[in-house]
Design a protein around this motif. Structure first.
Motif, PDB file in Angstrom:
ATOM      1  N   THR A  52      14.656 -10.454  30.115  1.00  7.00           N
ATOM      2  CA  THR A  52      13.644  -9.633  29.252  1.00  7.00           C
ATOM      3  C   THR A  52      13.512  -8.380  30.111  1.00  7.00           C
ATOM      4  O   THR A  52      13.301  -8.363  31.162  1.00  7.00           O
ATOM      5  N   TYR A  64       6.472 -12.480  23.790  1.00  8.38           N
ATOM      6  CA  TYR A  64       7.713 -12.497  23.400  1.00  8.38           C
ATOM      7  C   TYR A  64       8.662 -13.023  24.424  1.00  8.38           C
ATOM      8  O   TYR A  64       9.598 -13.671  24.236  1.00  8.38           O
ATOM      9  N   VAL A  65       8.054 -13.158  25.652  1.00  7.60           N
ATOM     10  CA  VAL A  65       8.879 -13.660  26.868  1.00  7.60           C
ATOM     11  C   VAL A  65       9.411 -14.965  26.850  1.00  7.60           C
ATOM     12  O   VAL A  65      10.483 -15.262  26.694  1.00  7.60           O
ATOM     13  N   ASN A  71      11.409  -4.890  28.888  1.00  6.71           N
ATOM     14  CA  ASN A  71      10.791  -3.811  28.127  1.00  6.71           C
ATOM     15  C   ASN A  71       9.688  -3.089  28.932  1.00  6.71           C
ATOM     16  O   ASN A  71       8.680  -3.388  29.043  1.00  6.71           O
ATOM     17  N   PHE A  88      11.798 -16.151  24.053  1.00  4.68           N
ATOM     18  CA  PHE A  88      13.119 -15.529  24.146  1.00  4.68           C
ATOM     19  C   PHE A  88      13.785 -16.107  25.144  1.00  4.68           C
ATOM     20  O   PHE A  88      15.036 -16.678  25.119  1.00  4.68           O
ATOM     21  N   ALA A 109      11.953  -7.796  23.323  1.00  6.49           N
ATOM     22  CA  ALA A 109      12.363  -8.433  24.791  1.00  6.49           C
ATOM     23  C   ALA A 109      13.345  -7.208  25.262  1.00  6.49           C
ATOM     24  O   ALA A 109      13.443  -7.211  26.562  1.00  6.49           O
ATOM     25  N   HIS A 110      14.302  -6.767  24.501  1.00  2.00           N
ATOM     26  CA  HIS A 110      15.157  -5.711  24.708  1.00  2.00           C
ATOM     27  C   HIS A 110      15.205  -4.367  24.034  1.00  2.00           C
ATOM     28  O   HIS A 110      16.023  -4.621  22.998  1.00  2.00           O
TER      29      HIS A 110
END
Length: 269
Positions: free
Chosen positions: A166, A183-184, A168, A187, A216-217
């Motif tokens: 990840t 979100y980590v 961001n 994902f 995440a990206h």
């Protein structure tokens, strides 16, 4: 000579070089569990280009491609030799696969390469050939780069993609004091399951299928080295194995992966 796995490494902040934490430990453990390679091809998220470029410098300089860090970080060097003959072989394999590669005789090692290599192979004696990525061409292109180079694993060459599971940086100061970006972990879990299932199609389509993918990206360049490493695992099963190296700053997942491909795990050297 025994076949090597391909690797995906989450390299983290440049400060990892001074404060390695868990990822430094995991990288050292990983190196101890591998046959010693005769050379390394390193595809880093920090060397991007419009077409594949292959570093052919005989002694790649250490690139300090960052700013605002402690002076001690800029004094660090990773004086690994290059491998011009291997670089030419890499170029030819890519050309044979229809990928218009060129040699770059001046390129050094950016922090996506030399920071993790300091913990994998601290003596800096193994030759390193850097390889650029082309994120604008999409994950399938990076997969094709890896597939073209997969035969090198039979020749004692370690193929490595270096990015971050990840990434961001907009959230870098938002999650501190033990907090994690929401979100980590979803994902991380999605990627681990898709790799365990050898579901390459889903991984190529991760931005549409993975939970929290765009958070995440926000951009692709730090995950696409994973697609390179998947391609380098060759045809058939991936033989994926996740190595948990923690979460840095609440938003940088530091997962490592090894891909032994069809045939399973290899024994240590």
């Amino acid at each position: 000579m025994r076949r090597l796995p391909s690797l995906y490494i989450s390299h983290g902040s440049p400060m990892t070089a001074l404060q390695p934490g868990l990822v430094g430990q995991r990288l050292a453990e990983l190196a101890a569990d591998l046959p010693r390679p005769r050379a390394i091809v390193m595809a880093s998220a920090h060397w991007l280009s419009t077409q594949p470029l292959v570093g052919a410098h005989p002694l790649p300089p250490t690139i300090h491609d960052f700013g605002g860090f402690p002076e001690a970080l800029y004094r660090l060097q990773y004086p690994a030799p290059g491998a011009p003959e291997l670089a030419a072989q890499v170029q030819q394999l890519l050309l044979d696969a229809g990928l218009p590669a060129r040699l770059d005789p001046s390129r050094g090692l950016d922090h996506g390469a030399w920071v993790p290599l300091r913990f994998l192979f601290p003596d800096a004696s193994i030759p390193v050939v850097p390889l650029s990525l082309q994120p604008q061409l999409g994950p399938a292109h990076q997969l094709a780069l890896g597939r073209a180079l997969a035969p090198l694993r039979e020749q004692g060459v370690l193929l490595v993609g270096s990015g971050s599971i990840t990434h961001n940086l907009h959230d870098f100061r938002r999650y501190q004091d033990g907090k994690e970006a929401p979100y980590v972990r979803p994902f991380i879990g999605w990627v681990e399951q898709r790799l365990a299932d050898d579901d390459v199609d889903a991984l190529l389509d991760y931005r549409a299928q993975a939970p929290g993918a765009v958070q995440a990206h926000p951009s692709d360049e730090h995950l696409q080295p994973l697609h390179f490493a998947i391609g380098a695992a060759g045809e058939g099963g991936l033989g994926a194995r996740r190595i948990d190296a923690g979460i840095d700053a609440g938003m940088l997942a530091m997962d490592l992966y090894r891909f032994d491909g069809a045939g399973g795990l290899l024994s240590p050297r």
